[in-house]
Design an enzyme around this catalytic site. Structure first.
Site, PDB file in Angstrom:
ATOM      1  N   HIS A   9      19.540  -7.612  -3.030  1.00  0.00           N
ATOM      2  CA  HIS A   9      18.890  -6.303  -2.876  1.00  0.00           C
ATOM      3  C   HIS A   9      19.847  -5.375  -1.898  1.00  0.00           C
ATOM      4  O   HIS A   9      20.024  -5.905  -0.906  1.00  0.00           O
ATOM      5  CB  HIS A   9      17.464  -6.381  -2.291  1.00  0.00           C
TER       6      HIS A   9
ATOM      7  N   ASP B 121       2.135  -2.593  -2.715  1.00  0.00           N
ATOM      8  CA  ASP B 121       3.416  -1.867  -2.233  1.00  0.00           C
ATOM      9  C   ASP B 121       3.147  -0.421  -2.857  1.00  0.00           C
ATOM     10  O   ASP B 121       3.731   0.634  -2.201  1.00  0.00           O
ATOM     11  CB  ASP B 121       4.601  -2.458  -2.450  1.00  0.00           C
TER      12      ASP B 121
ATOM     13  N   ARG C  77       2.974   6.101   2.606  1.00  0.00           N
ATOM     14  CA  ARG C  77       3.778   6.069   3.685  1.00  0.00           C
ATOM     15  C   ARG C  77       4.459   7.275   3.628  1.00  0.00           C
ATOM     16  O   ARG C  77       5.160   7.947   4.363  1.00  0.00           O
ATOM     17  CB  ARG C  77       4.628   4.932   3.678  1.00  0.00           C
TER      18      ARG C  77
ATOM     19  N   SER D 290       7.323  -4.028   2.496  1.00  0.00           N
ATOM     20  CA  SER D 290       7.516  -3.483   1.137  1.00  0.00           C
ATOM     21  C   SER D 290       8.573  -4.322   0.400  1.00  0.00           C
ATOM     22  O   SER D 290       8.548  -4.559  -0.737  1.00  0.00           O
ATOM     23  CB  SER D 290       7.778  -2.215   1.524  1.00  0.00           C
TER      24      SER D 290
ATOM     25  N   LYS E 228       8.227  -7.282  -2.725  1.00  0.00           N
ATOM     26  CA  LYS E 228       8.616  -7.153  -4.260  1.00  0.00           C
ATOM     27  C   LYS E 228       9.608  -8.431  -4.608  1.00  0.00           C
ATOM     28  O   LYS E 228       9.422  -8.954  -5.441  1.00  0.00           O
ATOM     29  CB  LYS E 228       9.278  -5.795  -4.256  1.00  0.00           C
TER      30      LYS E 228
END
Ligand code: URA
Length: 434
Positions: A81, A160, A167, A182, A186
């Protein structure tokens, strides 16, 4: 559970209990806790922070708000990620490369918003590529091909999705516990047993300082480990765009070029970083020494195996690379900017380049906007290159109406610093968190 008491408790700086966090997230996901109370709690978390245990509870509650995937393959699973960068097409190289080394890569990815590009948007510039697979099809492609990159569906971490939208409009994005909750919820729901994070800092990243990026990297790695995954992170410089292309189709073309002709560029900073990230995935997932994993990754990049994996993934998603090659040849508006002095390229401001690509149509302001697949910027120079008056610096590209091309060109020009003498070139990786 009284939502207001939980908000009060956090506002006063006290740690929330596991059941309080779980109950709050469950209530919010079910629509029983209204957006204004969730926003108030997010702001309290932003101002007061959370302990490691609270962050783990928040992550777990968000992960459990939707479907969690479970992999029963005969090879280990891993995903990478990135917190998002400019010209960051590394996933297109890293994920197929790790798959070519015998690791299954289930990668749920995102669409771009604002200046941050999205891997799904890039892949969707390949005609036919379906980046909206159902979770069942996603699992089938990972099992058959070894790698799949598709957009996260609403079935995964709906908490999320709802919370991030709040947010975004309540000034509560910049909070390490909320960011960790968050991102990690995921990634944990996706089910890969190894997670590698590329946490970017600098002008083109959402973490502006190295220190904040290191803090986020440490929190992501410890959170992933606490949830029973193998994890590592690299903290990497995002002050300068990665590689040459910034946009969508042009980034895919650059990644394909690297996969097809890796030899001459294998030591280029962005390609070396891709190899480094894949090696971490492979080393952790297969439990082999890092140097062995790196040797394997280099071999599989250089012998074309990673390219074959990429092609197989594209085909499994319905994409057609011949049509993609034709798309790249389509006429488009181009505008080249040139150096007005001689010297050495000592800075290319990633944020300024991203703003220009965005202005040209490569990004979207709101989720419903469409992007121009051919819009973007291609750099003709890299840091440290010598230029003289008239040397090309970069090309702006756009399909359709060329409105605004000249003002964008002036903005792009300001992204370059040309100094009389050499440039100080930092290595991309500034910290490893294991
Ligand atoms: N990316 C995410 O997915 N979540 C955040 O909170 C920040 C960046």
């Amino acid at each position: 559970m009284i939502a207001k008491l939980i908000i009060d408790k956090k506002r006063e700086g006290r740690a929330l209990g596991s059941a309080e966090i779980r109950g709050f997230i469950e209530g919010f996901t079910a629509g029983e806790i209204p957006d204004y109370q969730m926003s108030a709690l997010a702001m309290a978390i932003c101002c007061r922070g959370m302990t490691e245990r609270e962050t783990a509870d928040l992550t777990d509650a968000m992960m459990r708000s939707g479907r969690c995937l479970d992999w029963t393959l005969d090879v280990p699973t891993a995903d990478k990620h990135s917190t998002g960068g400019v010209g960051d097409k590394l996933s297109l190289i890293v994920q197929p490369l790790a798959a070519a080394c015998g690791v299954a890569v289930p990668s749920l990815t995102g669409r771009g918003l604002g200046l941050t590009g999205g891997t799904a948007d890039k892949l969707e510039t390949i005609p036919g590529y379906n980046a909206s697979l159902s979770l069942d099809d996603f699992q089938r492609v990972v099992a058959d091909v070894g790698v799949s990159m598709t957009v996260q569906t609403g079935e995964i971490t709906p908490a999320d999705k709802k919370l991030y939208a709040l947010r975004d409009v309540t000034g509560t994005v910049a909070s390490i516990p909320l960011i960790v909750g968050s991102i990690l919820s995921k990634k944990l729901a996706e089910g890969a047993s190894t997670l590698v994070f590329d946490v970017k800092w600098g002008l083109g990243a959402f973490m502006k300082t190295k220190e904040d990026a290191c803090e986020l990297a440490r929190a992501l790695v410890s959170g992933a480990k606490a949830a029973g995954r193998k994890a590592a992170a690299l903290v990497t410089d995002m002050n300068t765009p990665l590689g040459r292309a910034v946009g969508n189709a042009n980034e895919v073309a650059e990644a394909l070029d690297i996969l097809a002709n890796p030899g001459p560029v294998a030591d280029r900073a962005d390609v070396a970083l891709s190899i480094e990230l894949s090696s971490l995935m492979v080393s952790l997932a297969k439990e082999i020494p890092f140097d062995d994993a790196r040797a394997l990754c280099r071999e599989k990049l250089l012998d074309g195996s990673a390219l074959e994996k990429f092609k197989a993934m594209v085909a499994a998603h319905g994409g057609d690379l011949d049509k993609f090659a034709k798309l790249l040849e389509q006429p488009k508006f181009k505008f080249k900017i040139q150096a007005m002095r001689s010297g050495v390229v000592s800075a290319i401001d990633a944020e300024k380049v991203a703003r220009v690509a965005f202005k040209l149509g490569a990004g979207r302001e709101k989720a419903s906007d469409t992007i121009d697949p051919l819009a973007g910027v291609t750099l003709d120079v890299q840091l440290g290159d010598k230029v003289s008056i008239g040397s090309p610096l970069a090309t702006l590209e756009k399909s359709g109406c060329p409105d605004g091309l000249e003002s964008a060109a002036a903005d792009l020009f300001r992204a370059f610093t040309i100094s009389p003498s050499g440039a100080k070139i930092e290595t991309l990786v500034c910290e490893r968190v294991m």
